[in-house]
Design a protein around this motif. Sequence first.
Motif, mmCIF file in Angstrom:
data_model
loop_
_atom_site.group_PDB
_atom_site.id
_atom_site.type_symbol
_atom_site.label_atom_id
_atom_site.label_comp_id
_atom_site.label_asym_id
_atom_site.label_seq_id
_atom_site.Cartn_x
_atom_site.Cartn_y
_atom_site.Cartn_z
ATOM 1 N N ASN A 190 0.785 -1.227 0.000
ATOM 2 C CA ASN A 190 0.000 0.000 0.000
ATOM 3 C C ASN A 190 0.818 1.278 0.000
ATOM 4 O O ASN A 190 0.264 2.370 0.085
ATOM 5 N N GLY A 191 2.137 1.168 -0.077
ATOM 6 C CA GLY A 191 2.965 2.365 -0.068
ATOM 7 C C GLY A 191 2.797 3.197 -1.329
ATOM 8 O O GLY A 191 2.461 2.692 -2.402
ATOM 9 N N PHE A 192 3.033 4.503 -1.188
ATOM 10 C CA PHE A 192 2.906 5.408 -2.336
ATOM 11 C C PHE A 192 3.763 4.968 -3.519
ATOM 12 O O PHE A 192 3.379 5.164 -4.689
ATOM 13 N N VAL A 193 4.930 4.385 -3.244
ATOM 14 C CA VAL A 193 5.860 4.055 -4.325
ATOM 15 C C VAL A 193 5.300 3.022 -5.293
ATOM 16 O O VAL A 193 5.852 2.840 -6.386
ATOM 17 N N ASN A 194 4.206 2.361 -4.917
ATOM 18 C CA ASN A 194 3.626 1.336 -5.783
ATOM 19 C C ASN A 194 2.636 1.892 -6.801
ATOM 20 O O ASN A 194 2.072 1.117 -7.584
ATOM 21 N N ALA A 195 2.434 3.193 -6.791
ATOM 22 C CA ALA A 195 1.478 3.789 -7.728
ATOM 23 C C ALA A 195 1.875 3.465 -9.170
ATOM 24 O O ALA A 195 3.060 3.525 -9.534
ATOM 25 N N PRO A 196 0.919 3.106 -10.020
ATOM 26 C CA PRO A 196 1.227 2.696 -11.403
ATOM 27 C C PRO A 196 1.987 3.737 -12.212
ATOM 28 O O PRO A 196 2.746 3.372 -13.117
ATOM 29 N N ALA A 197 1.808 5.018 -11.883
ATOM 30 C CA ALA A 197 2.434 6.066 -12.689
ATOM 31 C C ALA A 197 3.933 6.192 -12.437
ATOM 32 O O ALA A 197 4.660 6.731 -13.282
ATOM 33 N N TYR A 198 4.398 5.696 -11.314
ATOM 34 C CA TYR A 198 5.816 5.877 -10.984
ATOM 35 C C TYR A 198 6.712 4.968 -11.820
ATOM 36 O O TYR A 198 6.308 3.913 -12.298
ATOM 37 N N ARG A 199 7.968 5.405 -11.937
ATOM 38 C CA ARG A 199 8.927 4.657 -12.738
ATOM 39 C C ARG A 199 9.253 3.323 -12.078
ATOM 40 O O ARG A 199 9.437 3.236 -10.860
ATOM 41 N N TYR A 231 4.687 2.516 -20.849
ATOM 42 C CA TYR A 231 5.776 3.479 -20.930
ATOM 43 C C TYR A 231 5.688 4.487 -19.777
ATOM 44 O O TYR A 231 4.605 4.920 -19.389
ATOM 45 N N TYR A 232 6.836 4.880 -19.298
ATOM 46 C CA TYR A 232 6.910 5.848 -18.206
ATOM 47 C C TYR A 232 6.679 7.255 -18.727
ATOM 48 O O TYR A 232 7.233 7.648 -19.761
ATOM 49 N N SER A 233 5.871 8.022 -18.005
ATOM 50 C CA SER A 233 5.622 9.425 -18.333
ATOM 51 C C SER A 233 5.974 10.264 -17.111
ATOM 52 O O SER A 233 5.355 10.125 -16.055
ATOM 53 N N GLN A 234 6.957 11.135 -17.246
ATOM 54 C CA GLN A 234 7.365 11.972 -16.116
ATOM 55 C C GLN A 234 6.231 12.898 -15.684
ATOM 56 O O GLN A 234 6.035 13.113 -14.477
ATOM 57 N N ASP A 235 5.476 13.424 -16.621
ATOM 58 C CA ASP A 235 4.362 14.308 -16.269
ATOM 59 C C ASP A 235 3.332 13.576 -15.405
ATOM 60 O O ASP A 235 2.858 14.116 -14.394
#
Length: 531
Positions: free
Chosen positions: A257-266, A311-315
Amino acid sequence: MNKNIAFIIKANQDFVRHTESDVKKNKPILNSFFESISNVYLPLLDMLDNFEKEGLFVKVGLVLPPVLCSLLSDDAIQTLYSLWLDERNEVGKNELSRNSSDSVLVKTIESQIERNIYLKKLFEETYKKDLIKAFADNAKKGYIELLGTCGTDIFFPHYTDMKEIISAQVESGLHSYRQIFGFIPEGFWLPDFGYTPGAEKLIKAYGYSYTIVDARSLLLAQKMPSKGIFYPVRTENSLALFANDPDCYDDLFDEENGFVNAPAYRNEKRDIGFELELDALQPLMDKNTARFATGFKYWNKDFSKDGSEGYYSQDDAFAQAEKDAASFVEKRVQLLTKASEAAGDSDFINLVCTFNSDDLKGWNESYKWLEFVLRKVMQSDLSLVFCKNLLEKQYELEKIAPYFSAGNGTGYGENLLSNRNSWMMRYVRKACERIVDLSDRFPNDTGLKTRLLNLGAKELMLAQSLNLAKMIENEDYADYAITRFKDSIEAFTIVFDSLGSNTVSTEWLTTIEMKDSFFPWMNYRIFSKKK
């Protein structure tokens, strides 16, 4: 009632040998160190500069271990870091050619190359390669509170019966800060929150006013503080104690459940350094070098499409970081609001959030998340503070006897003495007994014997680092950690045997002094029994 929040970043770094013969062998470890510079230290300084330009006054606590300060001040390391950025960009140029037909990947690669160029400009032009001075300048301006710590990250509970060892570690850290920054910090950082009864006497004896302990150290005390973890307390000798926020780490880094697991992150686990042929990774990697990360990572953590990443999107990642920062701050606002309602007529309540640089380094968006957090705290009814500014009534604080605790394992540091790394303890404790004995047997020696004893003291402090045990337990460059530990114990043993036989190889001594070139001021007498 003031609702205060303090943020403290603990930089984490052991000494890495970097003579010409060691650089190639230790390239993966140096790569990890340089990633800390790129992902934590430079972004932190850049963020503080930007806040200053905007006229925003922020406060962040920072722990810079003496060994890290030694490395950052080393000309060879500074040169290697600049070269490392250039070599990464050489790999990036190759990647542009390899992926020229994919416009999305080209944009990601170009962004990373531009980032490396910007970091090099910051390092060489803005900070003149002197990050220690940059941190010191921010401390003078009031943006940073520097906390002291031990010479190396020693776990106090392992040395409860060896007061001279703990005392020497505290003294060496204090001397380092005096040498490097010219002052004695008010706060002391307990390595990995490793508290053992009696440690407060040694810490206070060296002039420190407060330390941070794991929340369990207060909550499990025989007499629990009346205001829990939301107000400082003191020990019998009036060393002030602050408790860390027990939810902070899990909110960010919990595996589910940590924030780092969000799909948008690299996705930090997908790096071309582990996927391409070694020929494509030169000059960053040699054919006979262990693989390591290059910083070129193209995927996010969204596994919703047939189980493969997107693909990773920085935005998108930065937008997610702002959202997560808002959630983090809102949770603290609600928590402190409830605490203030229960605290009665207290003058303030406080929460201390601590972060480890190793965790932040492994989260690409962490520097942006931290910036958003600081901005949102300033927009809320919380006040950013330094712990040292909350000690006006230090000698009126509630007294408690803290409980054993640690920030490792389940709160007791059991992972530092597991079936994988427990073999280390018998060697390091025997060396501890020997250095105390040697410092008393040779109290006034000079010349070659002094050089031997000072080297032995340094090698013992390297072997005492809990980070080596963690690396072995976590199988994170475990082979390196084992070798590093054995090298230090072997060097100490040679020192001990040489003093016993009254013979020494000056060539060997000079070589090891060059390889382990930190703490040039070391005085082995800090390990002597206190009269």
